[in-house]
Motif scaffolding. Sequence first.
Motif, PDB file in Angstrom:
ATOM      1  N   TYR A 193       0.965  -1.408   0.038  1.00 54.31           N
ATOM      2  CA  TYR A 193      -0.050   0.138  -0.065  1.00 54.31           C
ATOM      3  C   TYR A 193       0.979   1.284   0.000  1.00 54.31           C
ATOM      4  CZ  TYR A 193      -3.282   3.614   1.504  1.00 54.31           C
ATOM      5  OH  TYR A 193      -4.256   4.674   2.009  1.00 54.31           O
ATOM      6  N   ARG A 194       2.087   1.242   0.937  1.00 56.01           N
ATOM      7  CA  ARG A 194       2.727   2.595   1.069  1.00 56.01           C
ATOM      8  C   ARG A 194       3.329   2.708  -0.356  1.00 56.01           C
ATOM      9  NH1 ARG A 194       0.256   5.513   4.289  1.00 56.01           N
ATOM     10  NH2 ARG A 194       0.093   4.533   6.158  1.00 56.01           N
ATOM     11  N   TYR A 195       3.854   1.188  -0.993  1.00 57.83           N
ATOM     12  CA  TYR A 195       4.721   1.686  -2.408  1.00 57.83           C
ATOM     13  C   TYR A 195       3.725   2.164  -3.374  1.00 57.83           C
ATOM     14  CZ  TYR A 195       6.571  -0.040  -6.738  1.00 57.83           C
ATOM     15  OH  TYR A 195       6.666  -0.256  -8.222  1.00 57.83           O
ATOM     16  N   ALA A 196       2.480   1.501  -3.269  1.00 57.80           N
ATOM     17  CA  ALA A 196       1.282   2.142  -4.469  1.00 57.80           C
ATOM     18  C   ALA A 196       1.315   3.936  -4.068  1.00 57.80           C
ATOM     19  CB  ALA A 196       0.040   1.410  -4.259  1.00 57.80           C
ATOM     20  N   GLU A 197       1.075   4.117  -2.816  1.00 59.46           N
ATOM     21  CA  GLU A 197       0.892   5.540  -2.643  1.00 59.46           C
ATOM     22  C   GLU A 197       2.243   6.495  -2.948  1.00 59.46           C
ATOM     23  OE1 GLU A 197       0.138   5.613   1.579  1.00 59.46           O
ATOM     24  OE2 GLU A 197      -1.935   5.843   1.447  1.00 59.46           O
ATOM     25  N   ASN A 198       3.377   5.720  -2.791  1.00 59.32           N
ATOM     26  CA  ASN A 198       4.351   6.511  -3.154  1.00 59.32           C
ATOM     27  C   ASN A 198       4.633   6.552  -4.647  1.00 59.32           C
ATOM     28  OD1 ASN A 198       7.207   7.782  -1.836  1.00 59.32           O
ATOM     29  ND2 ASN A 198       8.162   6.494  -3.423  1.00 59.32           N
ATOM     30  N   GLU A 199       4.324   5.789  -5.183  1.00 58.18           N
ATOM     31  CA  GLU A 199       4.415   5.909  -6.814  1.00 58.18           C
ATOM     32  C   GLU A 199       3.367   7.028  -7.410  1.00 58.18           C
ATOM     33  OE1 GLU A 199       5.922   3.787  -9.465  1.00 58.18           O
ATOM     34  OE2 GLU A 199       7.196   3.869  -7.787  1.00 58.18           O
ATOM     35  N   MET A 200       2.241   6.916  -6.669  1.00 60.02           N
ATOM     36  CA  MET A 200       1.442   8.182  -7.084  1.00 60.02           C
ATOM     37  C   MET A 200       1.967   9.643  -6.795  1.00 60.02           C
ATOM     38  SD  MET A 200      -1.237   8.641  -8.901  1.00 60.02           S
ATOM     39  CE  MET A 200      -1.588   6.781  -8.901  1.00 60.02           C
ATOM     40  N   GLY A 201       2.531   9.605  -5.478  1.00 64.06           N
ATOM     41  CA  GLY A 201       3.299  10.833  -4.913  1.00 64.06           C
ATOM     42  C   GLY A 201       4.335  11.304  -6.091  1.00 64.06           C
ATOM     43  N   GLN A 202       5.034  10.335  -6.482  1.00 65.16           N
ATOM     44  CA  GLN A 202       6.089  10.634  -7.523  1.00 65.16           C
ATOM     45  C   GLN A 202       5.742  11.275  -8.557  1.00 65.16           C
ATOM     46  OE1 GLN A 202       9.979   8.328  -7.761  1.00 65.16           O
ATOM     47  NE2 GLN A 202       8.810   6.705  -6.896  1.00 65.16           N
ATOM     48  N   ALA A 203       4.631  10.767  -9.232  1.00 65.30           N
ATOM     49  CA  ALA A 203       3.847  11.251 -10.196  1.00 65.30           C
ATOM     50  C   ALA A 203       3.388  12.748  -9.979  1.00 65.30           C
ATOM     51  CB  ALA A 203       2.605  10.590 -10.773  1.00 65.30           C
ATOM     52  N   ARG A 225      -4.395  15.272   1.661  1.00 66.03           N
ATOM     53  CA  ARG A 225      -5.452  15.225   2.816  1.00 66.03           C
ATOM     54  C   ARG A 225      -5.758  13.772   2.861  1.00 66.03           C
ATOM     55  NH1 ARG A 225      -8.738  20.575   1.227  1.00 66.03           N
ATOM     56  NH2 ARG A 225      -7.260  22.178   2.194  1.00 66.03           N
ATOM     57  N   THR A 226      -5.282  12.890   1.961  1.00 67.65           N
ATOM     58  CA  THR A 226      -5.587  11.453   2.309  1.00 67.65           C
ATOM     59  C   THR A 226      -4.906  10.748   3.184  1.00 67.65           C
ATOM     60  OG1 THR A 226      -4.543  10.596   0.295  1.00 67.65           O
ATOM     61  CG2 THR A 226      -6.855  11.488  -0.119  1.00 67.65           C
ATOM     62  N   ASN A 227      -4.840   9.537   3.261  1.00 66.29           N
ATOM     63  CA  ASN A 227      -4.006   8.762   4.088  1.00 66.29           C
ATOM     64  C   ASN A 227      -2.718   8.760   3.639  1.00 66.29           C
ATOM     65  OD1 ASN A 227      -6.095   7.997   5.901  1.00 66.29           O
ATOM     66  ND2 ASN A 227      -6.727   6.173   4.479  1.00 66.29           N
ATOM     67  N   ALA A 228      -2.455   9.161   2.197  1.00 64.53           N
ATOM     68  CA  ALA A 228      -0.992   9.016   1.800  1.00 64.53           C
ATOM     69  C   ALA A 228      -0.202  10.174   2.237  1.00 64.53           C
ATOM     70  CB  ALA A 228      -1.159   9.188   0.157  1.00 64.53           C
ATOM     71  N   GLY A 229      -0.762  11.398   2.655  1.00 67.09           N
ATOM     72  CA  GLY A 229      -0.005  12.261   3.366  1.00 67.09           C
ATOM     73  C   GLY A 229       0.909  12.949   2.451  1.00 67.09           C
ATOM     74  N   PHE A 230       1.938  13.636   2.624  1.00 67.24           N
ATOM     75  CA  PHE A 230       2.495  14.480   1.788  1.00 67.24           C
ATOM     76  C   PHE A 230       3.997  14.156   1.665  1.00 67.24           C
ATOM     77  CE2 PHE A 230       2.187  16.584   5.924  1.00 67.24           C
ATOM     78  CZ  PHE A 230       3.402  16.851   6.368  1.00 67.24           C
ATOM     79  N   VAL A 231       4.420  13.036   2.204  1.00 67.62           N
ATOM     80  CA  VAL A 231       5.806  12.645   2.394  1.00 67.62           C
ATOM     81  C   VAL A 231       6.137  11.604   1.120  1.00 67.62           C
ATOM     82  CG1 VAL A 231       7.601  11.448   3.302  1.00 67.62           C
ATOM     83  CG2 VAL A 231       6.298  12.891   4.596  1.00 67.62           C
ATOM     84  N   VAL A 232       6.834  11.835   0.228  1.00 70.10           N
ATOM     85  CA  VAL A 232       7.319  11.128  -0.833  1.00 70.10           C
ATOM     86  C   VAL A 232       8.583  10.935  -1.105  1.00 70.10           C
ATOM     87  CG1 VAL A 232       7.417  10.944  -3.532  1.00 70.10           C
ATOM     88  CG2 VAL A 232       5.638  12.276  -2.028  1.00 70.10           C
ATOM     89  N   SER A 237      16.048  10.630  -7.297  1.00 69.65           N
ATOM     90  CA  SER A 237      17.150  11.376  -6.606  1.00 69.65           C
ATOM     91  C   SER A 237      17.744  11.038  -5.407  1.00 69.65           C
ATOM     92  CB  SER A 237      16.595  12.839  -6.649  1.00 69.65           C
ATOM     93  OG  SER A 237      15.478  12.917  -5.771  1.00 69.65           O
ATOM     94  N   ALA A 238      16.993   9.991  -4.979  1.00 68.17           N
ATOM     95  CA  ALA A 238      17.467   9.259  -3.625  1.00 68.17           C
ATOM     96  C   ALA A 238      17.267  10.451  -2.482  1.00 68.17           C
ATOM     97  CB  ALA A 238      18.877   8.736  -3.635  1.00 68.17           C
ATOM     98  N   GLN A 239      15.882  10.635  -2.374  1.00 68.14           N
ATOM     99  CA  GLN A 239      15.499  11.986  -1.432  1.00 68.14           C
ATOM    100  C   GLN A 239      14.187  11.631  -1.064  1.00 68.14           C
ATOM    101  OE1 GLN A 239      16.055  15.548  -3.762  1.00 68.14           O
ATOM    102  NE2 GLN A 239      18.272  15.831  -3.015  1.00 68.14           N
ATOM    103  N   ILE A 240      13.936  12.130   0.134  1.00 75.38           N
ATOM    104  CA  ILE A 240      12.684  12.046   0.735  1.00 75.38           C
ATOM    105  C   ILE A 240      12.297  13.633   0.668  1.00 75.38           C
ATOM    106  CG2 ILE A 240      11.361  11.870   2.789  1.00 75.38           C
ATOM    107  CD1 ILE A 240      13.255   9.602   3.794  1.00 75.38           C
ATOM    108  N   ARG A 241      11.240  13.702  -0.203  1.00 73.62           N
ATOM    109  CA  ARG A 241      10.605  14.937  -0.728  1.00 73.62           C
ATOM    110  C   ARG A 241       9.395  15.194  -0.005  1.00 73.62           C
ATOM    111  NH1 ARG A 241      11.670  15.736  -6.660  1.00 73.62           N
ATOM    112  NH2 ARG A 241      10.995  17.693  -6.120  1.00 73.62           N
ATOM    113  N   ARG A 242       9.090  16.408   0.213  1.00 74.67           N
ATOM    114  CA  ARG A 242       7.653  16.923   0.553  1.00 74.67           C
ATOM    115  C   ARG A 242       6.717  17.357  -0.626  1.00 74.67           C
ATOM    116  NH1 ARG A 242       5.029  21.634   2.241  1.00 74.67           N
ATOM    117  NH2 ARG A 242       3.572  21.441   3.990  1.00 74.67           N
ATOM    118  N   LEU A 243       5.552  16.782  -0.686  1.00 74.64           N
ATOM    119  CA  LEU A 243       4.754  17.198  -1.889  1.00 74.64           C
ATOM    120  C   LEU A 243       4.158  18.327  -1.817  1.00 74.64           C
ATOM    121  CD1 LEU A 243       3.436  16.167  -4.479  1.00 74.64           C
ATOM    122  CD2 LEU A 243       1.742  15.116  -3.049  1.00 74.64           C
TER     123      LEU A 243
END
Length: 334
Positions: free
Chosen positions: A66-76, A316-323, A328-334
Amino acid sequence: MWLKAWPKLAVAVFGAILYIFAVNLSGDIKELLVDVAAALIAIPIIVVTYELWNDKSHKALNENVYRYAENEMGQAMLEIKAQIKMLLEGYCVYFDAGDVVLKDSVQGNYILQMRDEAKILYDEDGMPYQRKYQADYDGGFEADESDIEEYDIHTVFSIITDVQYLGYQICDIQFEDAIHRLDELIKNSFIMERMDDEENSVIIHLLEALKMLHSFVELHRQDLFLRTDITVQGFEWELSKHQNVLSGTIGLYRLYYREKEEGSEKLVYEQVLDEKIIIDAEENNLLSVYIVNPDYYTIFSDLINEVLSCIRDWRRTNAGFVVVDFDSAQIRRL
């Protein structure tokens, strides 16, 4: 899980009752009933323990997926946000807030100058640094970094009426790549089945909003942005590589910020701002300054705001704003 477990536990309880009854007997019947009772107690407990462990393992796996799926969408969405940020900040998008000042030289002629504390310097080991981030720096440098997805429609409209772009930025503006990536994610049942209804709704809405913005830009590509007589000194471009193909000329262009010694052509500072491939570039217009056509202020602002509202809803969903940005091997804020 417990609905499946209670019949087995009932068997174990029956085994315990049978054992209590059997211990008061004697002879072979006692041994037989004790053995049966022990089996009735042990087997259900072993089965229930295994099922509990297996259920927890699957929950942990599903959570990771689930976290992987959310992160893929966050990167997009990070890619989409970067494009929208360019539309709202124009040629200032290459700098952090407060990094540069725009000096008015003569009418319609501006000089872009980067603050010394924002320039990228190198220490004796060749490692880059900026003075504004050093612990011993006390120059009163404050950067008011805005969060564009928090802009309302009135703010977006106000920005669009003033923003200025370089021809380098808008000559190949398009959203096809972002739309394609969203389409691919939506077609991926492995990802979409692990999103909740709210997240799926936001994703579909974002795709629709992005397609509308893309269609508008394509339809009005010739007159959406108007070239002005304004000039901004400080930007320069270079053609790194080029190749002639059947469809035209493909070039790898770099955009620089360059600072020269006053009254001469001696270069005192240089920073690469961007690099991209452009097909059939109109090189004479790459540093020309463009503005949005006033006829399209309202609709262009509405379309941009619609995309921003989708990104805002996603946060505002469960995905949040951390991607986690794997590229770039970084933790970024959406």
